[in-house]
Scaffold this motif. Structure first.
Motif, mmCIF file in Angstrom:
data_model
loop_
_atom_site.group_PDB
_atom_site.id
_atom_site.type_symbol
_atom_site.label_atom_id
_atom_site.label_comp_id
_atom_site.label_asym_id
_atom_site.label_seq_id
_atom_site.Cartn_x
_atom_site.Cartn_y
_atom_site.Cartn_z
ATOM 1 N N SER A 1 0.810 -1.213 0.000
ATOM 2 C CA SER A 1 0.000 0.000 0.000
ATOM 3 C C SER A 1 0.847 1.268 0.000
ATOM 4 O O SER A 1 0.334 2.364 -0.223
ATOM 5 C CB SER A 1 -0.927 0.022 1.221
ATOM 6 O OG SER A 1 -0.176 0.028 2.423
ATOM 7 N N GLY A 2 2.156 1.123 0.240
ATOM 8 C CA GLY A 2 3.043 2.279 0.288
ATOM 9 C C GLY A 2 3.935 2.432 -0.914
ATOM 10 O O GLY A 2 4.718 3.391 -1.003
ATOM 11 N N ASP A 3 3.860 1.448 -1.855
ATOM 12 C CA ASP A 3 4.641 1.501 -3.096
ATOM 13 C C ASP A 3 6.143 1.604 -2.843
ATOM 14 O O ASP A 3 6.874 2.308 -3.557
ATOM 15 C CB ASP A 3 4.189 2.661 -3.985
ATOM 16 C CG ASP A 3 2.775 2.484 -4.515
ATOM 17 O OD1 ASP A 3 2.262 1.350 -4.453
ATOM 18 O OD2 ASP A 3 2.181 3.475 -4.979
ATOM 19 N N GLY A 4 6.626 0.898 -1.820
ATOM 20 C CA GLY A 4 8.048 0.925 -1.539
ATOM 21 C C GLY A 4 8.436 -0.092 -0.489
ATOM 22 O O GLY A 4 7.610 -0.891 -0.024
ATOM 23 N N ILE A 5 9.718 -0.059 -0.120
ATOM 24 C CA ILE A 5 10.244 -1.002 0.857
ATOM 25 C C ILE A 5 10.887 -0.248 2.022
ATOM 26 O O ILE A 5 11.431 0.837 1.857
ATOM 27 C CB ILE A 5 11.288 -1.946 0.233
ATOM 28 C CG1 ILE A 5 12.480 -1.159 -0.333
ATOM 29 C CG2 ILE A 5 10.646 -2.828 -0.837
ATOM 30 C CD1 ILE A 5 13.663 -2.027 -0.737
ATOM 31 N N SER A 6 10.819 -0.848 3.195
ATOM 32 C CA SER A 6 11.588 -0.372 4.342
ATOM 33 C C SER A 6 12.892 -1.152 4.416
ATOM 34 O O SER A 6 12.931 -2.352 4.104
ATOM 35 C CB SER A 6 10.810 -0.570 5.637
ATOM 36 O OG SER A 6 9.726 0.325 5.731
ATOM 37 N N VAL A 7 13.946 -0.481 4.843
ATOM 38 C CA VAL A 7 15.256 -1.105 5.019
ATOM 39 C C VAL A 7 15.601 -1.072 6.499
ATOM 40 O O VAL A 7 15.595 -0.005 7.124
ATOM 41 C CB VAL A 7 16.335 -0.378 4.197
ATOM 42 C CG1 VAL A 7 17.693 -1.066 4.373
ATOM 43 C CG2 VAL A 7 15.948 -0.333 2.717
ATOM 44 N N ILE A 8 15.908 -2.229 7.055
ATOM 45 C CA ILE A 8 16.234 -2.367 8.472
ATOM 46 C C ILE A 8 17.702 -2.739 8.616
ATOM 47 O O ILE A 8 18.188 -3.657 7.937
ATOM 48 C CB ILE A 8 15.378 -3.469 9.144
ATOM 49 C CG1 ILE A 8 13.888 -3.259 8.869
ATOM 50 C CG2 ILE A 8 15.674 -3.540 10.638
ATOM 51 C CD1 ILE A 8 13.312 -1.990 9.406
ATOM 52 N N ASP A 9 18.420 -2.043 9.487
ATOM 53 C CA ASP A 9 19.789 -2.392 9.837
ATOM 54 C C ASP A 9 19.721 -3.425 10.961
ATOM 55 O O ASP A 9 19.296 -3.112 12.079
ATOM 56 C CB ASP A 9 20.535 -1.141 10.300
ATOM 57 C CG ASP A 9 22.006 -1.394 10.618
ATOM 58 O OD1 ASP A 9 22.355 -2.545 10.960
ATOM 59 O OD2 ASP A 9 22.795 -0.438 10.564
ATOM 60 N N LEU A 10 20.122 -4.657 10.682
ATOM 61 C CA LEU A 10 20.025 -5.724 11.682
ATOM 62 C C LEU A 10 21.173 -5.700 12.689
ATOM 63 O O LEU A 10 21.167 -6.493 13.624
ATOM 64 C CB LEU A 10 19.953 -7.092 10.989
ATOM 65 C CG LEU A 10 18.618 -7.421 10.324
ATOM 66 C CD1 LEU A 10 18.694 -8.780 9.640
ATOM 67 C CD2 LEU A 10 17.470 -7.386 11.315
ATOM 68 N N THR A 11 22.128 -4.803 12.510
ATOM 69 C CA THR A 11 23.169 -4.667 13.533
ATOM 70 C C THR A 11 22.719 -3.735 14.652
ATOM 71 O O THR A 11 23.199 -3.819 15.781
ATOM 72 C CB THR A 11 24.488 -4.134 12.931
ATOM 73 O OG1 THR A 11 24.298 -2.801 12.456
ATOM 74 C CG2 THR A 11 24.955 -5.025 11.795
ATOM 75 N N THR A 12 21.779 -2.840 14.325
ATOM 76 C CA THR A 12 21.274 -1.900 15.336
ATOM 77 C C THR A 12 19.779 -2.049 15.573
ATOM 78 O O THR A 12 19.226 -1.385 16.450
ATOM 79 C CB THR A 12 21.552 -0.452 14.900
ATOM 80 O OG1 THR A 12 20.883 -0.202 13.647
ATOM 81 C CG2 THR A 12 23.039 -0.206 14.741
ATOM 82 N N PHE A 13 19.126 -2.890 14.769
ATOM 83 C CA PHE A 13 17.672 -3.086 14.846
ATOM 84 C C PHE A 13 16.929 -1.768 14.644
ATOM 85 O O PHE A 13 15.989 -1.451 15.388
ATOM 86 C CB PHE A 13 17.266 -3.731 16.178
ATOM 87 C CG PHE A 13 17.923 -5.049 16.442
ATOM 88 C CD1 PHE A 13 17.661 -6.145 15.644
ATOM 89 C CD2 PHE A 13 18.814 -5.194 17.489
ATOM 90 C CE1 PHE A 13 18.263 -7.369 15.879
ATOM 91 C CE2 PHE A 13 19.426 -6.408 17.737
ATOM 92 C CZ PHE A 13 19.160 -7.503 16.926
#
Length: 353
Positions: A155-167
């Motif tokens: 629904s947002g026409d995009g992606i979220s990017v998560i840094d898994l070293t800092t959550f």
């Protein structure tokens, strides 16, 4: 749950062989049941059910990465976020600070709701962190080096990017209309995203937070799988009933395989020589011999849905969309050699050693 008693010598041999070596753990999200079921691939037994995961959808992980991420297809009011269970090992101050509303920071569309991405311990299933992301989550992907998690927001026409070293949520990248699925190739800093609303696949540079190129990929590409060695992407053009082969080197469609009917999940065999496809619309599964393009079909009913190869077993799992069950299918014969029950609505499965 235990498998039903197998009725063929082939099934018995498969299970005996499977018991002799270490087997993957298969994580199966159960949608409206708000749980993820952990299955021992050797025995078919449920190890545990991970609770507290509202409308869980599309979990993902990677070999050797200690985390599994699981998104929610339900949006949450900010007032309700403070009531979420505090993960074990996180202090009260850390928990409050983590869920405090950021000041003068907007990541994602201004009108986006909030949903919760849960980070799990891949060995135990324990919830380690909960991260706010902008909007309902469909599918997710974890980079092979464990640096990134990527979350698709249709629904947002995009992606979220998560840094898994800092959550932490570090970026929102617009990709195209109705992003559906995400997966990595050979470069852990680059993710590919199918945009079902405009018939493209986006190549996203995660370090820069940009789309490097968009590739035309049929009419409405949804689920896909990548052979990183050959730099080939295989996508289900779901409503068209075709699987397209897309070269990641030059962005061209090199072949198309006619499966027929509405398609859903697909995956590659361990040796990447065969592509397996769930034909939901015509109650069948298909095996594509990639060397020749020959397609073999086998009936499977009702409504084969998500499909995941179970490494080292010679089998793949197929969820039914019509019933709360999973079939275990022999890759060599395409015969169902067992099945077991789930709860809620099963979605994308992930198998980790």
């Amino acid at each position: 749950m235990m498998f039903r008693i197998f009725t063929t010598a082939t099934a018995a041999l498969l299970m005996t062989t499977a018991m002799a070596v270490a087997q993957p753990i298969v994580f199966i999200p159960e949608g409206s049941a708000d749980t993820v079921r952990m299955i021992d691939a050797a025995t078919g037994e449920t190890i545990k059910r991970i609770t507290g995961l509202e409308a869980v959808h599309g979990p993902s992980g990677a070999v050797g990465v200690p985390y599994l991420v699981a998104g929610s297809y339900a949006e949450t009011d900010r007032a309700e976020i403070a009531e979420l269970t505090q993960p074990e090992g996180v202090s009260e101050d850390e928990h409050v600070a983590h869920h405090a509303k950021p000041e003068n920071i907007q990541i994602g569309p201004a009108d986006a709701g909030i949903s919760i991405l849960s980070v799990l311990d891949a060995a135990t299933g324990e919830i380690i962190r909960r991260i706010e992301v902008p909007g309902a989550v469909h599918h997710t992907a974890v980079s092979p080096d464990g640096r990134f998690a990527v979350v698709a927001h249709p629904s947002g026409d995009g992606i979220s990017v998560i840094d898994l070293t800092t959550f932490t949520l570090t970026a929102f990248v617009p990709t195209g209309s109705m992003p559906n699925y995400a997966a990595f190739g050979s470069d852990p800093g680059v993710v590919y995203v199918s945009n079902a609303g405009n018939g493209t696949v986006s190549e996203v540079d995660l370090d820069r937070g940009i789309v490097r190129r968009n590739m035309v990929a049929g009419i409405a590409p949804e689920h896909f799988v990548i052979d990183p060695d050959k730099a080939m992407l295989y996508a289900a053009d779901a409503d068209a009933g075709d699987v397209i082969e897309l070269s990641l080197k030059d962005g061209t469609v090199t072949r198309s395989f006619a499966i027929g009917g509405e398609l859903h999940g697909l995956d590659l065999s361990d040796d990447r020589a065969t592509l397996f496809v769930a034909g939901r619309g015509e109650d069948k599964i298909a095996a594509v011999a990639l060397a020749t393009g020959a397609v073999t079909f086998s009936p499977l009913s009702p409504e084969p849905y998500h499909l995941t190869n179970i490494p080292g077993t010679g089998t793949f799992y197929v969820l039914s969309r019509a019933e709360p069950m999973v079939w275990i299918v022999d890759e060599a014969t395409l015969a169902a050699v067992g099945d077991f029950q789930v709860e809620g609505e099963g979605h994308q499965m992930v198998a980790l050693p």
